[in-house]
Design an enzyme around this catalytic site. Structure first.
Site, PDB file in Angstrom:
ATOM      1  N   GLU A  64      16.200  46.096   8.924  1.00 28.62           N
ATOM      2  CA  GLU A  64      16.320  45.039   9.943  1.00 28.62           C
ATOM      3  C   GLU A  64      15.058  44.184   9.966  1.00 28.62           C
ATOM      4  O   GLU A  64      15.033  43.112  10.548  1.00 28.62           O
ATOM      5  CB  GLU A  64      16.492  45.661  11.349  1.00 28.62           C
ATOM      6  N   ASP A  93       7.476  63.772   9.694  1.00 34.84           N
ATOM      7  CA  ASP A  93       7.072  65.171   9.835  1.00 34.84           C
ATOM      8  C   ASP A  93       8.284  66.099   9.753  1.00 34.84           C
ATOM      9  O   ASP A  93       9.332  65.826  10.342  1.00 34.84           O
ATOM     10  CB  ASP A  93       6.409  65.294  11.219  1.00 34.84           C
TER      11      ASP A  93
END
Ligand code: GLC
Length: 577
Positions: free
Chosen positions: A290, A235
């Site tokens: 990751e 956002d």
């Protein structure tokens, strides 16, 4: 050779299209699926309500997911369902790692995600990093801790100007109207510091110069990645970093006393698109790496021109950015050709796919917008007293043509819930039903965005059109939506739902999302004509019919009875050279 995909459409076989038996296997395959995906935006409040309180919820979404799998989309993006006082419909987050009881629980989320993955749908959640809710404990702790404390340094607290600090620290305006600063009250009841909120006063902006803030958001990303989400829609991804010293904004509009800032500005603005945002997205890119599998960050960044927006999707930043320049392009052949060229060039220059989008929860639905000339600016909305109302028939016809064209473009497409039903904007909402802070901060002078957020219809003759078992609905639904209901359109030739279903299936079969666009000349200015692989696309934005080439029609936004393409109509044909 072709193989059957999980959703039954016929796909050319290559290394990217493995047979999917247990479709949850899709997670972990490094396909860069987002390059061509069609992503369906679910606005949880308005999608499906399982408990009858009139507000949609996660269990309701899970129940309705098979309809979306049948539609043929690749992924869902869920607008915020996190703990929130709902002052901005959930874009005011009080706890990023929990579900608001209105929408259910974390277990409901896990069930929804599992069901989506079982159906072969990826799941993207919304991340709101520019601001929190004033109810977030980070903010309440900051208020309590007082000026100069590390807690206050999480946000943009400043002393006011003037002898008694009675004036805001600068002249910035809120996107929702009014000043972008609100003053706090000290424990002794005297006025205190001010805090910045680019949106509602209940949405304080975080201070992204503070490493503590960075660390919190890395952990929030990991929290949802560990739960198995496939990505994040980010956002206000152009707003996080503000110019050092928070200088006044001397845009002409502000000097003339305009009451508002907007999400984008044609000039340099000290709170939009500051270069410092990019380091944040590089960092998040590493956090996504990751985790095994192929995850996506998509920027909601109202940045122009597209060559600048392309910086958000450089190879080490986000994967996608919403193409609002495309959304805002009028229904005009030359303008559409120009923006498509600009999009492919801009995003292509950094190796990213373009995205395409026509509607979302912040803009007038395109079935109404395209029936207005000109449409009101983003965020303004339309209501009972608006000077201009859309021509609904023209709007729907153009919307169908525009959507069919969009779904043929190479790259990734976004579909907003209800557009596959041809839903129009709801104009005649009574003032007392309206909930968008834009409406209140403009004292009713701007209607805001409620008209595109009305709960969607599923069954034509059920209470609340099947949105909610009780018929309750947090925004009133029009009484004449029977024909828009999904069950009125399902299997009905020529319905908007069947048009989207056919387009999505055909798009997948011909691999249009990963294709290449080549313009075709000879149809005149009004006709957007191109090939994408084996498919020729002709979209007539004008009023005069043009002759169609010979060949097989794969999809058409209107009934084609003669060898002519009428105005406001798009057709896909099997290419013949
Ligand atoms: C984004 C959202 C919008 C929200 C605003 C503030 O533009 O899409 O709905 O009001 O950010 O979070």
């Amino acid at each position: 050779m072709t193989i059957e995909s999980a959703q039954g459409s016929s796909l050319p076989a290559d290394e990217n299209t493995l047979p999917l038996t247990a479709t949850s296997q899709i997670i972990g395959r490094n396909t860069e699926w987002w390059r061509s995906a069609v992503i369906y935006q679910i606005y949880p409040r308005s999608f499906a309500d399982s408990d009858g309180d009139g507000i949609g919820d996660l269990a309701g979404i899970a129940q309705r997911l098979p309809s979306l799998a049948k539609l043929g989309i690749d992924a869902i993006w869920l607008s915020p369902f996190f703990t929130s006082p709902q002052n901005d419909a959930g874009y005011d987050v009080a706890d990023y790692c929990d579900v608001d009881p209105l929408f259910g629980t974390l277990d409901d989320f896990d069930r929804l995600e599992k069901e989506a993955h079982r159906l072969g749908l990826r799941v993207i959640v919304d991340l709101v990093p520019n601001h929190t809710s004033t109810d977030h404990k980070w903010f309440t702790e900051a208020l309590e801790a007082g000026p100069g404390s590390p807690e206050r340094a999480r946000y943009l607290f400043r002393d006011g100007q003037g002898a008694n600090g009675e004036f805001p620290p600068n002249n910035w305006q809120s996107v929702f109207g009014g000043a972008a600063w609100s003053r706090t009250t000290n424990p002794d009841g005297r006025p205190g510091q001010w805090y910045l909120h680019l949106f509602d006063s209940s949405q304080p902006d975080l201070d992204w110069t503070n490493p503590w803030v960075h660390e919190q958001f890395r952990e929030i990303l990991r929290f949802w990645l560990r739960r198995g989400v496939d990505g994040f829609r980010v956002d206000v991804a152009h707003g996080l970093v503000k110019a050092a010293g928070l200088p006044d904004f001397f845009a002409p509009a502000v000097e003339e006393g305009a009451s508002t800032a907007s999400m984008s500005q044609p000039v340099d603005v000290p709170y939009w698109a500051q270069p410092g945002v990019h380091e944040i997205y590089r960092d998040w890119h590493r956090v996504l790496e990751e985790f095994e599998g192929d995850r996506v960050l998509c920027a909601e960044a109202w940045v122009e021109p597209l060559s600048k927006l392309a910086n958000w999707v450089r190879p080490d930043e986000m994967q996608q950015a919403f193409n609002f320049s495309y959304l805002e392009t009028p229904w005009s052949g030359p303008e559409i050709r120009a923006i498509v060229d600009e999009s492919i060039a801009a995003f292509g220059s950094v190796g990213a796919p373009s995205t395409w989008v026509l509607s979302n929860h912040d803009v007038i639905r395109h079935a109404s917008r395209l029936g207005m000339n000109p449409p009101p600016p983003q965020g303004s909305g339309i209501g009972p007293k608006s000077e201009h109302r859309p021509d609904e028939a023209v709007g729907l016809r153009r919307a169908r043509a525009a959507s069919l064209m969009m779904l043929a473009l190479p790259g990734s497409g976004y579909v907003y819930q209800g557009e596959e039903l041809g839903l129009p904007e709801v104009i005649d909402l009574p003032d007392k039903a309206r909930q968008d802070p834009t409406f209140f901060r403009h004292h009713g002078e701007k209607y805001g965005r409620d008209g595109c957020r009305v709960p969607i219809p599923w069954e034509s003759d059920a209470p609340g059109y099947g949105f909610s078992p009780t018929g309750e609905s947090w925004l009133p639904q029009p009484t004449d939506w029977q024909d828009y209901a999904r069950d009125s359109q399902d299997g009905v030739p020529g319905s908007t739902l069947e048009l989207y279903t056919l387009a999505l299936r055909t798009r997948a079969s011909y691999n249009l999302g990963l294709g290449t666009l080549e313009w075709v000349d000879g149809y005149g200015d009004d006709v957007v004509a191109f090939t994408n692989g084996d498919v020729t696309v002709l979209a007539n934005t004008g009023t005069i019919a043009v002759e169609l080439p010979l060949g097989e029609i794969l999809a058409a936004s209107e009934d084609i009875t003669e060898a002519a393409l009428p105005g406001d109509t798009t057709v896909w044909m099997l290419r013949r050279d």
